[in-house]
Design a protein around this motif. Sequence first.
Motif, PDB file in Angstrom:
ATOM      1  N   MET A 103       0.828  -1.196   0.000  1.00  0.00           N
ATOM      2  CA  MET A 103       0.000   0.000   0.000  1.00  0.00           C
ATOM      3  C   MET A 103       0.868   1.253   0.000  1.00  0.00           C
ATOM      4  N   SER A 104       1.924   1.240   0.813  1.00  0.00           N
ATOM      5  CA  SER A 104       2.707   2.473   0.869  1.00  0.00           C
ATOM      6  C   SER A 104       3.480   2.684  -0.425  1.00  0.00           C
ATOM      7  N   ILE A 105       3.928   1.594  -1.049  1.00  0.00           N
ATOM      8  CA  ILE A 105       4.617   1.770  -2.335  1.00  0.00           C
ATOM      9  C   ILE A 105       3.639   2.312  -3.382  1.00  0.00           C
ATOM     10  N   ALA A 106       2.449   1.719  -3.398  1.00  0.00           N
ATOM     11  CA  ALA A 106       1.452   2.181  -4.372  1.00  0.00           C
ATOM     12  C   ALA A 106       1.145   3.658  -4.154  1.00  0.00           C
ATOM     13  N   LEU A 107       0.963   4.020  -2.888  1.00  0.00           N
ATOM     14  CA  LEU A 107       0.656   5.423  -2.583  1.00  0.00           C
ATOM     15  C   LEU A 107       1.796   6.332  -2.995  1.00  0.00           C
ATOM     16  N   ARG A 108       3.008   5.848  -2.755  1.00  0.00           N
ATOM     17  CA  ARG A 108       4.179   6.649  -3.101  1.00  0.00           C
ATOM     18  C   ARG A 108       4.269   6.844  -4.612  1.00  0.00           C
ATOM     19  N   PHE A 109       3.816   5.843  -5.348  1.00  0.00           N
ATOM     20  CA  PHE A 109       3.967   5.906  -6.800  1.00  0.00           C
ATOM     21  C   PHE A 109       2.930   6.800  -7.469  1.00  0.00           C
ATOM     22  N   ILE A 110       1.826   7.026  -6.791  1.00  0.00           N
ATOM     23  CA  ILE A 110       0.778   7.818  -7.453  1.00  0.00           C
ATOM     24  C   ILE A 110       1.277   9.211  -7.852  1.00  0.00           C
ATOM     25  N   PRO A 111       1.824   9.987  -6.918  1.00  0.00           N
ATOM     26  CA  PRO A 111       2.291  11.311  -7.354  1.00  0.00           C
ATOM     27  C   PRO A 111       3.410  11.225  -8.383  1.00  0.00           C
ATOM     28  N   ILE A 112       4.264  10.202  -8.256  1.00  0.00           N
ATOM     29  CA  ILE A 112       5.363  10.072  -9.221  1.00  0.00           C
ATOM     30  C   ILE A 112       4.796   9.848 -10.609  1.00  0.00           C
ATOM     31  N   LEU A 113       3.817   8.966 -10.687  1.00  0.00           N
ATOM     32  CA  LEU A 113       3.235   8.680 -12.002  1.00  0.00           C
ATOM     33  C   LEU A 113       2.503   9.896 -12.559  1.00  0.00           C
ATOM     34  N   ILE A 114       1.835  10.628 -11.674  1.00  0.00           N
ATOM     35  CA  ILE A 114       1.136  11.820 -12.153  1.00  0.00           C
ATOM     36  C   ILE A 114       2.139  12.816 -12.720  1.00  0.00           C
ATOM     37  N   GLU A 115       3.229  12.988 -11.987  1.00  0.00           N
ATOM     38  CA  GLU A 115       4.271  13.904 -12.438  1.00  0.00           C
ATOM     39  C   GLU A 115       4.834  13.457 -13.776  1.00  0.00           C
ATOM     40  N   LEU A 146       0.998   6.769 -23.334  1.00  0.00           N
ATOM     41  CA  LEU A 146       0.931   5.562 -22.510  1.00  0.00           C
ATOM     42  C   LEU A 146       2.187   4.701 -22.614  1.00  0.00           C
ATOM     43  N   ILE A 147       2.729   4.579 -23.819  1.00  0.00           N
ATOM     44  CA  ILE A 147       3.895   3.702 -23.943  1.00  0.00           C
ATOM     45  C   ILE A 147       5.063   4.183 -23.089  1.00  0.00           C
ATOM     46  N   PRO A 148       5.467   5.453 -23.219  1.00  0.00           N
ATOM     47  CA  PRO A 148       6.562   5.893 -22.343  1.00  0.00           C
ATOM     48  C   PRO A 148       6.201   5.780 -20.864  1.00  0.00           C
ATOM     49  N   LEU A 149       4.932   5.990 -20.549  1.00  0.00           N
ATOM     50  CA  LEU A 149       4.518   5.937 -19.156  1.00  0.00           C
ATOM     51  C   LEU A 149       4.667   4.530 -18.591  1.00  0.00           C
ATOM     52  N   PHE A 150       4.193   3.537 -19.360  1.00  0.00           N
ATOM     53  CA  PHE A 150       4.329   2.158 -18.903  1.00  0.00           C
ATOM     54  C   PHE A 150       5.788   1.781 -18.781  1.00  0.00           C
ATOM     55  N   ILE A 151       6.557   2.179 -19.784  1.00  0.00           N
ATOM     56  CA  ILE A 151       7.967   1.814 -19.750  1.00  0.00           C
ATOM     57  C   ILE A 151       8.625   2.414 -18.521  1.00  0.00           C
ATOM     58  N   SER A 152       8.292   3.655 -18.234  1.00  0.00           N
ATOM     59  CA  SER A 152       8.953   4.257 -17.079  1.00  0.00           C
ATOM     60  C   SER A 152       8.434   3.632 -15.782  1.00  0.00           C
ATOM     61  N   ALA A 153       7.161   3.239 -15.754  1.00  0.00           N
ATOM     62  CA  ALA A 153       6.647   2.594 -14.541  1.00  0.00           C
ATOM     63  C   ALA A 153       7.351   1.260 -14.310  1.00  0.00           C
ATOM     64  N   PHE A 154       7.505   0.487 -15.379  1.00  0.00           N
ATOM     65  CA  PHE A 154       8.207  -0.796 -15.225  1.00  0.00           C
ATOM     66  C   PHE A 154       9.643  -0.575 -14.808  1.00  0.00           C
ATOM     67  N   ARG A 173      10.850   1.946 -13.169  1.00  0.00           N
ATOM     68  CA  ARG A 173      10.885   2.345 -11.767  1.00  0.00           C
ATOM     69  C   ARG A 173      10.664   1.164 -10.831  1.00  0.00           C
ATOM     70  N   ALA A 174       9.712   0.314 -11.200  1.00  0.00           N
ATOM     71  CA  ALA A 174       9.431  -0.841 -10.359  1.00  0.00           C
ATOM     72  C   ALA A 174      10.663  -1.736 -10.279  1.00  0.00           C
ATOM     73  N   ALA A 175      11.298  -1.958 -11.430  1.00  0.00           N
ATOM     74  CA  ALA A 175      12.489  -2.805 -11.430  1.00  0.00           C
ATOM     75  C   ALA A 175      13.594  -2.172 -10.600  1.00  0.00           C
ATOM     76  N   ASP A 176      13.772  -0.860 -10.771  1.00  0.00           N
ATOM     77  CA  ASP A 176      14.805  -0.156  -9.994  1.00  0.00           C
ATOM     78  C   ASP A 176      14.537  -0.278  -8.507  1.00  0.00           C
ATOM     79  N   LEU A 177      13.278  -0.112  -8.147  1.00  0.00           N
ATOM     80  CA  LEU A 177      12.921  -0.161  -6.738  1.00  0.00           C
ATOM     81  C   LEU A 177      13.187  -1.544  -6.165  1.00  0.00           C
ATOM     82  N   ALA A 178      12.791  -2.575  -6.935  1.00  0.00           N
ATOM     83  CA  ALA A 178      13.022  -3.937  -6.478  1.00  0.00           C
ATOM     84  C   ALA A 178      14.512  -4.169  -6.263  1.00  0.00           C
ATOM     85  N   LEU A 179      15.296  -3.684  -7.221  1.00  0.00           N
ATOM     86  CA  LEU A 179      16.735  -3.859  -7.134  1.00  0.00           C
ATOM     87  C   LEU A 179      17.288  -3.127  -5.920  1.00  0.00           C
ATOM     88  N   ALA A 180      16.816  -1.903  -5.727  1.00  0.00           N
ATOM     89  CA  ALA A 180      17.315  -1.099  -4.612  1.00  0.00           C
ATOM     90  C   ALA A 180      16.951  -1.752  -3.277  1.00  0.00           C
TER      91      ALA A 180
END
Lengths: 273, 302
Positions: free
Chosen positions: A161-173, A205-213, A215-222
């Motif tokens: 939940m906190s990751i999802a919440l954190r990602f909302i403003p990032i994705l909007i930006e 949408l394409i750049p958005l999805f790519i950047s979301a993936f 970010r998710a991969a980066d976060l998992a790695l971090a």
Amino acid sequence: MIKDITIGQYYAVDSPIHRLDPRVKLVGTVLFIVSLFVAEGVFGYLAAAGALAFVIHMSRVPFRFMTRGLKSILIIMLISVSFNIFFTEGTPVADVLILRSMTWEGLEKAVYMAIRLIMLILGSTIMTLTTTPNALTDGLEKGLGFLKKLHVPVHELAMMMSIALRFIPILIEETDKIMKAQTARGADFESGGIIRRIKAMVPLLIPLFISAFRRAADLALAMEARCYHGDANRTKMKPLRYEHCDRGAYGCMAAYLVLILILKFVWKGWIAG
Amino acid sequence: MAITFEHVTYIYEPDAPVVQKVLDDISLTIPGNQFVGIIGHTGSGKSTLIQHMNGLIKPTEGTVKFHGEDIWQKDYPLRQLRSRVGLVFQYPEHQLFEENVFKDVCFGPKNQGLTQEEIEQRAKNALSMVGLDESFYKRSPFELSGGQKRRVAIAGVLAMNPEYLILDEPTAGLDPVGRDEILDQVSRLQKESGITVILVSHSMEDVARYAQRLIVVDDGHIRFDDTPRNVFRHREELEKLGLSAPQVTYLAAALKKRGFAMTEDVTTIREAKDAILQALSAERENRSGNGIQKKEQVKTDD
Ligand SMILES: Nc1ncnc2c1ncn2[C@@H]1O[C@H](COP(=O)(O)OP(=O)(O)OP(=O)(O)O)[C@@H](O)[C@H]1O
Ligand SMILES: [Mg+2]
């Protein structure tokens, strides 16, 4: 452009309400909502409104921020209020035209219902305005900790939940940025028929999805790189601990509940007598 | 022919508890055929400033004019403005979306409603300008390196043949050769076709080398707006703003302090070289070589 959407609408000022433990605020909100359904009679509602006004005043959030939440439910409220007015059995308001199908009982019910709804929304808005999403999930995790005994993965859920919440403003930006970049290249998101508009979303949408993936991969790695391993034996940097003011707040809530109950019985007695 | 700002103020979040004026009463004119550099510390408002120039954001107060016309008046053709004022964003590689490089570069010209031939011609030109040859045309933009993606994105805007080309830190994350290549190309384009280039950069060397005019932004205000040489004379003030002068300027100042008969007024490596050589030969004429000579030799190698 897209910035106008407010999600996780935390209002950053310092106030006694902001400083309260998130668990207190969660419990308080739930109690307040329950109290709205328990309360009866003018005095009960006055007490609830008084308590709400007190908390709003303490929170130091400008009142117009509260009312924003109200706009979104305005239509639902209008519908349910008019249903109550017209479909409650009782004595008609007057013997002319439309007023014939309105009843005094319905009117009374509708007014109480509207007040209840408004206070309900305001009460929960106060919580989201004064608590950061992170604190909220922390509070939920700790408050619902007992569910772990039933093998509910509370920590993991809270983390998600906190990751999802954190990602909302990032994705909007990010959406905002990509939209601007494509607009600068002549993309047009605003005109044309529905098919054209959907097509126009592709460069967004394409750049958005790519950047979301990414970010998710980066976060998992971090997280991996910092040896994140879930719930067991994890400690918090800022563990939640009740302070004096939190206990005080619980005390106030208890007093408030008792008051609501007393008023309810007084009112019932008054009506009966 | 000019982009004009009249008392432009911009606030991102007018409702926030603390209202921050990201741009504060900015007035500015950028005529045609100039190479303008913009510098300022991180968060000073550079990106916000340039996004006003092609109507991506609307000033909270004040007006932005293009060729004398208010771009926010009713029925102003904003889309047309955007194809005349090309803007390459900071980290533009995040905007790529097509299946191959060539198609992605075609996106801009296609939106301008050109014929297929023209579109392809423009895309080819633009790609060659950023140094990408035909072997890249059919590759997916997502499998390129960061620097290659950057080039594709820049080509995507160049292909629109804008009259004003705005570049927001185009060279961040590029290797030195790639950086010079792109900036040289842009500078040549500016001279040859008479367009205006606005370059936002954190590299004092780059703006000193290419820009004719340098604008220094600090917390939403314009602190300096002059030739790079004049701006870099204010070394101390620039340092207070979190900026600096080019390194060669410091070198020149240090040499002067050591008793060298040379000017501090150098901003590029070439100028520094000339100034030092001049000072050296003057020195040699004055008195035939002595002890300092060695030190000087070392310094010229910079
Ligand atoms: N989308 C946004 N929403 C709210 N505030 C923003 C937004 N974009 C920028 N800001 C704020 O506006 C100020 C100026 O930002 P801007 O991006 O213009 O700076 P900059 O000079 O381009 O910085 P940098 O050198 O890091 O690119 C910053 O304080 C930033 O926090
Ligand atoms: Mg920027």
